[in-house]
Write a protein that holds these residues in place. Structure first.
Motif, PDB file in Angstrom:
ATOM      1  N   LEU A 287      -1.973  -4.845   7.089  1.00 45.39           N
ATOM      2  CA  LEU A 287      -3.137  -4.042   6.697  1.00 45.39           C
ATOM      3  C   LEU A 287      -3.913  -4.670   5.557  1.00 45.39           C
ATOM      4  N   GLU A 288      -5.213  -4.448   5.612  1.00 39.85           N
ATOM      5  CA  GLU A 288      -6.038  -4.901   4.473  1.00 39.85           C
ATOM      6  C   GLU A 288      -5.820  -3.981   3.298  1.00 39.85           C
TER       7      GLU A 288
ATOM      8  N   LEU B 165      -0.214   6.143   1.974  1.00 40.13           N
ATOM      9  CA  LEU B 165      -0.784   4.851   1.604  1.00 40.13           C
ATOM     10  C   LEU B 165      -1.829   5.020   0.506  1.00 40.13           C
TER      11      LEU B 165
ATOM     12  N   MET C 222      -8.082   2.943   0.647  1.00 39.36           N
ATOM     13  CA  MET C 222      -8.978   1.822   0.338  1.00 39.36           C
ATOM     14  C   MET C 222     -10.055   2.313  -0.621  1.00 39.36           C
TER      15      MET C 222
ATOM     16  N   ASP D   6      -4.843   9.495   4.363  1.00 37.66           N
ATOM     17  CA  ASP D   6      -4.203   8.182   4.277  1.00 37.66           C
ATOM     18  C   ASP D   6      -2.690   8.297   4.391  1.00 37.66           C
TER      19      ASP D   6
ATOM     20  N   ARG E 125      -9.512   5.133   5.977  1.00 38.07           N
ATOM     21  CA  ARG E 125      -9.730   3.939   6.799  1.00 38.07           C
ATOM     22  C   ARG E 125      -8.443   3.126   6.974  1.00 38.07           C
ATOM     23  N   ARG E 126      -7.680   3.001   5.900  1.00 37.86           N
ATOM     24  CA  ARG E 126      -6.470   2.173   5.968  1.00 37.86           C
ATOM     25  C   ARG E 126      -5.454   2.806   6.930  1.00 37.86           C
TER      26      ARG E 126
ATOM     27  N   HIS F 173       0.797  -1.241   0.000  1.00 43.80           N
ATOM     28  CA  HIS F 173       0.000   0.000   0.000  1.00 43.80           C
ATOM     29  C   HIS F 173       0.828   1.289   0.000  1.00 43.80           C
TER      30      HIS F 173
END
Ligand SMILES: Cc1ncc(COP(=O)(O)O)c(C=O)c1O
Length: 451
Positions: A450-451, A391, A394, A421, A400-401, A376
């Protein structure tokens, strides 16, 4: 009947600033104490402070000299009015501060925060032109993505949309120049990016659009902090200075974050070799202990007010707590600590990656950039002891990330800051190489998860 809420930990009562209140109150992150580079949580867990509190605890936490100075001052002179009265430490502090700045930034106006420093500087700029007979110069110019605190002047010249959009028309007569972020050309720059000095020409466009005779001042952060660390391209700030000179527009540097050693020089004005007309400061001035701010003012501006009958107040502005004795004592002890330990140049580059702890900027830079290639990560940037990791947002869920990264890092024992981000890092200037290693290793773990 007794109020049963008193003495209990009623989380609901405190409407927390710049906080996701509902999220926080479900799983509070409570700090109980702090020393040096570490916080201790109420559960007794140590957390490495990679953000110097909020960019303010530059000498690290609970420094004895500062703690003792505050305690002694509280017992000696707890408060003194700053209007038509003085106390010696206020004058001592002002003299020491102006001694740290290039002449002719020879005067200081005290405030209690960065936001108040900004309001003060904007008012001085407007009143200066009026005092010089140029009352038609009323426009203030800020920059997209700029952060200048949260008061009405500051959010008007500020350029962070979420900080402005709820509050109506704001100040009139304000315009903004474009920001300097250019990932296409400058991603993964080390220090000042190569490309983008020409973004400064947007100031000339805006000044000419409104006619120079209407423009009072432009305010920028030399390095934009709160928007996610935007480092000015090489030559950009010099060009702003030249344009301001050409059109008799005051240049205000908001050094609330960059002041007091953050870039490896005492101030950003030293780092970039550009002398503005006014400089706003706060935060590191008192190591974050007692709220304080200061606006540095060039002599030509100050002297323009020193006219008219001598019994009259020259500038109708000030705060009950301007030059508060506790803040002055804290700031004097803070400056002593900075000087004794060489902290204001600790983040300088020394061309080598390790060794004596001097010129730690190089070690910091090398360590941060090892995170390139992690999931990311679309940019890493750094200057002095500031760093940022941007990053990829998302899809459909901006911020959110990075917020997930903040929570995970905290669980892993490192306090970072995120905005949008972007992860922003600004450790206390007492940071050592092993702390940097710990920050980077934790971030690597967090990024991988992280997702
Ligand atoms: C550049 C800048 N100006 C002003 C402020 C506002 O300072 P305060 O929160 O002390 O009012 C900040 C705070 O982060 C800042 O970064």
């Amino acid at each position: 009947m007794a109020d049963t809420r008193i003495g209990t930990n009623n989380l609901d009562a405190f409407w927390m600033p710049f906080t996701a209140n509902r999220q926080f109150k479900q799983a509070p992150r409570m700090l109980a104490s702090a020393k040096g580079m570490y916080y201790t949580t109420t559960e007794g867990r140590k957390v490495l402070d990679a953000t110097a509190g909020l960019w303010c605890v530059n000498a690290g936490h609970a420094r004895p000299r500062i703690v003792e100075a505050i305690a002694a001052q509280a017992g000696e002179l707890d408060y003194a009015p700053a209007f038509q009265m003085g106390h010696p430490k206020a004058f001592e502090l002002a003299s020491r501060l102006v001694g740290m700045m290039p002449s002719p930034l020879d005067h200081v106006f005290f405030t209690n925060s960065g936001s108040e420093s900004v309001e003060t500087a904007l008012k001085i700029a407007l009143a200066y032109h009026r005092a010089k007979g140029n009352g038609g110069k009323f426009r203030l110019i800020g920059r997209e993505r700029g952060y200048h605190g949260v008061n009405f002047g500051g959010i008007s010249v500020g350029g962070i949309v979420s900080n402005r959009k709820m509050f109506g028309t704001l100040l009139t007569g304000v315009d903004h120049i474009r920001h300097t972020h250019d990932l296409g050309r400058n991603a993964f720059s080390r220090g000042e990016p190569e490309h983008g000095a020409e973004f400064a020409d947007d100031l000339e466009r805006v000044i000419l659009l409104h006619d120079p005779s209407t423009v009072a001042a432009v305010i920028v952060e030399p390095v934009a902090g709160s928007t996610g660390v935007l480092i000015p391209p090489k030559g950009y700030l010099k060009r702003l200075r030249e344009i301001c000179d050409k059109y008799d527009v005051l240049l205000i540097f908001d050094e609330v974050i960059t002041g007091f050693g953050r870039l490896g020089t005492p101030f950003a004005t030293d780092y970039f070799g550009v002398v503005p007309d006014l400089v706003t400061t706060a935060k590191g001035i008192s190591n974050g202990t007692v709220p304080m701010g200061a606006v540095f003012v060039q002599s030509k501006i100050h002297d323009a007010f020193m006219d008219g009958p001598e019994h009259l107040i020259e500038f109708f502005h000030g705060y009950t707590y301007s030059a508060h004795p506790l803040a002055c004592a804290a700031a004097l002890a803070t400056l002593d600590t900075y000087m004794e330990e060489g902290l204001l140049t600790k983040g300088a580059m020394d061309g080598e990656d390790s060794g004596d702890g001097k010129g730690l900027g190089t070690y910091w830079q090398t360590a941060l950039h090892t995170l390139r290639g992690m999931p990311h990560v679309i940019d890493i940037r750094n200057i002095g002891l500031v760093g940022a990791i941007e990053l990829e947002p998302m899809a459909g869920a901006p911020t959110r990330r990075a917020f997930a990264a903040f929570l995970k890092a905290y669980e892993q024992g490192v306090l970072i800051r995120t905005t949008g981000d972007i992860i922003a890092l600004s450790p206390p200037l007492i940071v050592e190489e092993h702390h940097i290693d710990e920050i980077v290793a934790t971030l690597a773990m967090v990024l991988m998860s992280l997702e």
